[in-house]
Enzyme design. Structure first.
Site, PDB file in Angstrom:
ATOM      1  N   GLU A  53       0.842  -1.199   0.000  1.00 26.23           N
ATOM      2  CA  GLU A  53       0.000   0.000   0.000  1.00 26.23           C
ATOM      3  C   GLU A  53       0.875   1.246   0.000  1.00 26.23           C
ATOM      4  OE1 GLU A  53      -2.985   0.137   3.088  1.00 26.23           O
ATOM      5  OE2 GLU A  53      -3.629   2.161   2.540  1.00 26.23           O
ATOM      6  N   ASN A  98      -6.702   1.626   2.722  1.00 24.88           N
ATOM      7  CA  ASN A  98      -7.415   2.898   2.827  1.00 24.88           C
ATOM      8  C   ASN A  98      -6.967   3.878   1.750  1.00 24.88           C
ATOM      9  OD1 ASN A  98      -8.567   1.762   5.083  1.00 24.88           O
ATOM     10  ND2 ASN A  98      -7.333   2.896   6.554  1.00 24.88           N
ATOM     11  N   ASN A 198     -12.208  -0.926  -0.828  1.00 22.48           N
ATOM     12  CA  ASN A 198     -11.553  -1.428   0.385  1.00 22.48           C
ATOM     13  C   ASN A 198     -12.329  -1.019   1.630  1.00 22.48           C
ATOM     14  OD1 ASN A 198      -9.075  -2.353   1.968  1.00 22.48           O
ATOM     15  ND2 ASN A 198      -9.260  -0.214   2.654  1.00 22.48           N
ATOM     16  N   GLU A 199     -12.572  -1.962   2.497  1.00 22.10           N
ATOM     17  CA  GLU A 199     -13.164  -1.713   3.822  1.00 22.10           C
ATOM     18  C   GLU A 199     -14.284  -0.672   3.758  1.00 22.10           C
ATOM     19  OE1 GLU A 199     -10.062  -1.012   6.748  1.00 22.10           O
ATOM     20  OE2 GLU A 199      -9.429  -3.099   6.649  1.00 22.10           O
ATOM     21  N   TYR A 271      -7.131  -8.053  11.945  1.00 16.05           N
ATOM     22  CA  TYR A 271      -5.862  -7.764  12.608  1.00 16.05           C
ATOM     23  C   TYR A 271      -6.002  -8.172  14.069  1.00 16.05           C
ATOM     24  CZ  TYR A 271      -4.595  -5.055   8.495  1.00 16.05           C
ATOM     25  OH  TYR A 271      -4.293  -4.670   7.216  1.00 16.05           O
ATOM     26  N   GLU A 319      -6.552  -8.965   3.931  1.00 13.39           N
ATOM     27  CA  GLU A 319      -5.683  -8.280   4.906  1.00 13.39           C
ATOM     28  C   GLU A 319      -5.745  -9.063   6.209  1.00 13.39           C
ATOM     29  OE1 GLU A 319      -5.951  -4.028   5.588  1.00 13.39           O
ATOM     30  OE2 GLU A 319      -6.526  -3.688   3.495  1.00 13.39           O
ATOM     31  N   GLN A 370       1.469  -5.970   5.703  1.00 16.26           N
ATOM     32  CA  GLN A 370       1.812  -5.707   4.307  1.00 16.26           C
ATOM     33  C   GLN A 370       3.204  -6.275   4.035  1.00 16.26           C
ATOM     34  OE1 GLN A 370       1.027  -1.586   3.302  1.00 16.26           O
ATOM     35  NE2 GLN A 370      -0.966  -1.618   4.300  1.00 16.26           N
TER      36      GLN A 370
HETATM   37  O1  AHR Z   1      -3.026  -2.371   6.314  1.00 17.22           O
HETATM   38  C1  AHR Z   1      -3.242  -1.153   6.959  1.00 17.22           C
HETATM   39  C2  AHR Z   1      -4.672  -0.652   6.824  1.00 17.22           C
HETATM   40  O2  AHR Z   1      -5.519  -1.494   7.542  1.00 17.22           O
HETATM   41  C3  AHR Z   1      -5.245  -0.662   5.433  1.00 17.22           C
HETATM   42  O3  AHR Z   1      -4.978   0.497   4.724  1.00 17.22           O
HETATM   43  C4  AHR Z   1      -6.718  -0.766   5.682  1.00 17.22           C
HETATM   44  O4  AHR Z   1      -7.395  -1.427   4.656  1.00 17.22           O
HETATM   45  C5  AHR Z   1      -6.819  -1.457   7.014  1.00 17.22           C
HETATM   46  O5  AHR Z   1      -7.657  -0.805   7.893  1.00 17.22           O
END
Ligand code: AHR
Length: 517
Positions: A53, A98, A198-199, A271, A319, A370
Site C-alpha cells: 500500500e 485505505n 476497500n473496507e 488484525y 488483509e 503488508q
Molecule cells: O493495512 C493497513 C490498513 O488497515 C489498510 O490500509 C486498511 O485497509 C486497514 O484498515
C-alpha cells in the site's frame, strides 16, 4: 481440523511458569491421525499473497527507493526484491488499503516527473505518484507474482474503475490502450484480480457507505469492469469492521444480495494483537479467525442457496496480520505502522495460516498486510534490511504447504483461554502434494514440550522427514538489523512404519515434511 477438544489430559494453569523459563518436565502427550483420502479441499497458492500500500515506507523507502545504491534503474530495491522472492509471494494486492479509496490511477501514469503530487488523506502525507500502475505491474511481472488491483470505490467513479481495467487489460484500438502504449507498455498486463473497493464498511474509509449504498454502487462498477474484460475476477468488500455494535454479518448479507451474481470473492480483514499482554489468550485468537471464516462461509452459502455449485463465491482474506503497537490516531505521516515483531507474533501468524489451510475449501485468497516496513515481514533502512520473525512461518508455509489440505484428527491437552474458549496446546494443519506430506504444528505451551504420535491411517511413511523449527529463547524475542534471534533451524527425523513421533518444544512452530505411500 477434527479436534477432540474435550480430551483434556491436563488443563495446566496457563502462565504457571514465568515467561521464558523452559523447565524440562515430562512432555504432554498428543495423538494425531491423518488419512490421505480425507481431504478438506485444494489449497489455493493465492493464500500466500501479500499487500503493498502507499502507506508509510511500504512503497517509498521500502520496495521502491529511487537514487538508492541498493536500487536498480527502475528504482526497485534489489535487496527487497530478493527477500520478496525468497518469501514465495504468489499474489500482490495494491495500491491499498485505505489509500485506494481516494486514488485516481491516472495520476500515476506518464512521465514520472510530470505526475501530480496529491494530498494523501488516509495516512496524512503527500503522494508523489512516482510509483503507479506501470511501476507496480512491472514489479510483480519481474517477480512472477500475480497482481491484484483494488479499485477506488470510495471517491472514485464507475468510469475510473472501468477505464483502469481497459488500460491494463485491453489489447488495442481505444484511447485508453493508446495511452498505455504511449506510456511505454505495448501488451496488456491482463490483471485478473480486481477489488471493488476497500473496507467500505468502516467509518474511517473515505467514501464509506451503508451496505445497501455500497452494494448498489459496486454492482454498477462490477458490470462495467466485466463488460470491459469478462475474464476478470472480482472481490467485493466484505467485513473489516468487527467493532462492538457493528453488524458484520448483516453487512455481508446485504452486499451479497446485490453482488452475488457479479463477484467471485468476498473479502474479510482481521488484525489481531496482544494488547493485554496475555500470551495464552493471544495464542488462541485463531479460534476467532476460524469462527469468522465459517460464519462468512455460511452467509455465502445462504446467499447462493445451493444454486451455483459450479460458480461459487470464495473468501478472500485480503488483509490479516498482527497489528496493535503502531496504531491509533498518532499514526499519520511517513514512518508509521512500523511494527517490530517477536516470537509470539510469529506463532500467531503460523496459527492463522493453519486456519486458512484448514478452511482451504472456502479461503482461496489471503494477503498478509503488508510486505515491507508497514506491519511487514521485511524491514528496511537505507543500508539494508532484516527479516522479521513473522517472515519465517509465512515462508515455510508458502514454500511447502501446497496441494490438498487434509483433515487432521487430534487428541491433545487443552487450556481455557480468556476470550476464545477451550484451546488445544497444539495447533495443526496438514497438506499432501504428490505424495509429500507437510504438517504444520504450533506448540502454544509456554514452557512444556508436547510429544505427539503422528499416525497415517492408509499408508506408511517413507524415508527421512525434514524438520523446520521456528522458535527463540523467549516469546518476546525479536530480530533487528544485524541481530537474528528468531530464525528457521532445520534437522531430520526417521519415522517408523506408519508412525512418526516428535517432541514439539514449547512456544514453537514446526514444519514436518516427508513422503508417504
Ligand atoms: O493495512 C493497513 C490498513 O488497515 C489498510 O490500509 C486498511 O485497509 C486497514 O484498515
Amino acid at each position: 481440523m477434527i479436534s477432540r477438544r474435550d480430551f483434556a489430559l491436563t488443563a495446566l494453569a496457563p502462565l504457571a511458569a514465568p515467561l521464558g523459563l523452559h523447565a524440562q518436565t515430562k512432555a504432554l502427550q498428543a495423538r494425531i491421525k491423518i488419512d490421505s483420502d480425507r481431504r478438506i479441499g485444494d489449497i489455493d497458492p493465492k493464500i500466500y499473497g501479500n499487500f503493498a500500500e502507499h502507506l508509510g515506507r511500504c512503497i517509498e523507502g521500502g520496495l521502491f527507493e529511487e537514487g538508492s545504491p541498493l536500487s536498480n534503474k527502475q528504482g526497485y530495491r534489489e535487496d527487497v526484491m530478493k527477500a520478496v522472492k525468497d518469501l514465495d509471494v504468489t499474489l500482490m494486492r495494491w495500491p491499498g488499503g485505505n489509500f485506494s479509496s481516494n486514488y485516481n490511477w491516472k495520476d500515476g501514469i506518464g512521465p514520472r516527473d510530470q505526475r501530480p503530487a496529491r494530498l494523501e488523506m488516509a495516512w496524512g502525507t503527500v503522494e508523489s505518484n512516482r510509483f503507479g500502475t506501470h511501476e507496480f505491474l512491472d514489479y510483480v511481472e519481474a517477480l512472477g507474482i500475480e497482481p491484484y488491483v483494488c479499485a477506488n470505490l470510495g471517491t472514485g467513479s464507475w468510469s475510473e474503475a472501468q477505464q483502469w481495467v481497459e488500460y491494463c487489460n485491453v489489447a488495442d484500438g481505444t484511447a485508453m490502450t493508446k495511452l498505455r502504449k504511449q506510456n511505454g507498455r505495448d501488451k496488456p498486463w491482463n490483471v485478473k484480480y480486481w477489488g471493488l473497493g476497500n473496507e467500505m464498511d468502516g467509518p474511517w474509509q473515505m467514501g464509506h457507505r451503508t451496505a445497501e449504498d455500497y452494494g448498489k454502487f459496486a454492482l454498477e462498477a462490477a458490470k462495467l469492469m466485466k463488460w470491459t474484460d469478462a475474464s476478470v475476477k472480482l472481490i467485493a468488500a466484505g467485513s473489516s469492521n468487527f467493532r462492538e455494535g457493528s453488524d458484520w454479518v448483516g453487512w455481508n448479507r446485504e452486499v451479497l444480495a446485490y453482488l452475488k451474481d457479479h463477484i467471485e470473492y468476498l473479502s474479510l480483514h482481521m488484525y489481531v494483537g496482544n494488547t493485554a499482554n496475555d500470551y495464552y489468550d493471544f495464542m488462541a485468537v485463531s479460534n476467532q479467525l476460524d469462527d469468522r471464516i465459517k460464519t462468512a462461509a455460511g452467509i455465502i452459502r445462504a446467499a447462493l442457496g445451493g444454486l451455483r455449485p459450479a460458480n461459487p463465491i470464495h473468501i478472500a482474506f485480503d488483509e490479516y496480520n498482527v497489528w496493535y503497537r503502531a496504531r491509533g490516531n498518532t499514526q499519520r505521516g511517513r514512518k508509521i505502522l512500523e511494527e517490530h515483531y517477536n516470537l509470539e507474533d510469529a506463532l500467531v501468524i503460523a496459527s492463522m495460516l493453519n486456519t486458512f489451510v484448514n478452511n482451504a475449501d472456502t479461503v482461496k485468497i489471503a494477503n498478509m498486510a503488508q510486505i515491507v516496513n508497514v506491519i511487514a515481514p521485511i524491514f528496511t533502512n537505507e543500508k539494508g534490511l532484516f527479516l522479521q520473525t513473522i517472515f519465517h512461518p509465512l515462508q515455510l508455509f508458502s514454500k511447502n504447504t501446497r496441494g490438498a489440505a487434509l483433515q487432521t484428527y487430534m487428541e491433545c491437552p487443552t487450556y481455557e483461554s480468556k476470550h476464545f474458549g477451550k484451546t488445544t496446546y497444539l495447533d495443526v494443519s496438514t497438506s499432501l502434494n504428490s505424495g509429500v506430506m507437510t504438517m504444520n504444528v504450533v506448540n502454544r505451551h509456554l514452557d512444556q514440550d508436547v510429544e505427539a504420535e503422528i499416525e497415517v491411517q492408509n499408508g506408511t511413511f517413507k524415508g527421512k522427514f525434514e524438520v523446520a523449527l521456528v522458535t527463540g529463547p523467549d516469546i518476546k524475542a525479536g530480530n533487528d538489523f544485524g541481530k537474528t534471534t528468531v530464525n528457521t533451524a532445520t534437522s531430520s527425523i526417521t519415522p517408523n512404519g506408519n508412525k512418526l513421533r516428535h517432541r514439539f518444544p514449547p512456544h514453537s512452530y514446526t514444519m514436518l515434511k516427508g513422503s508417504f505411500a
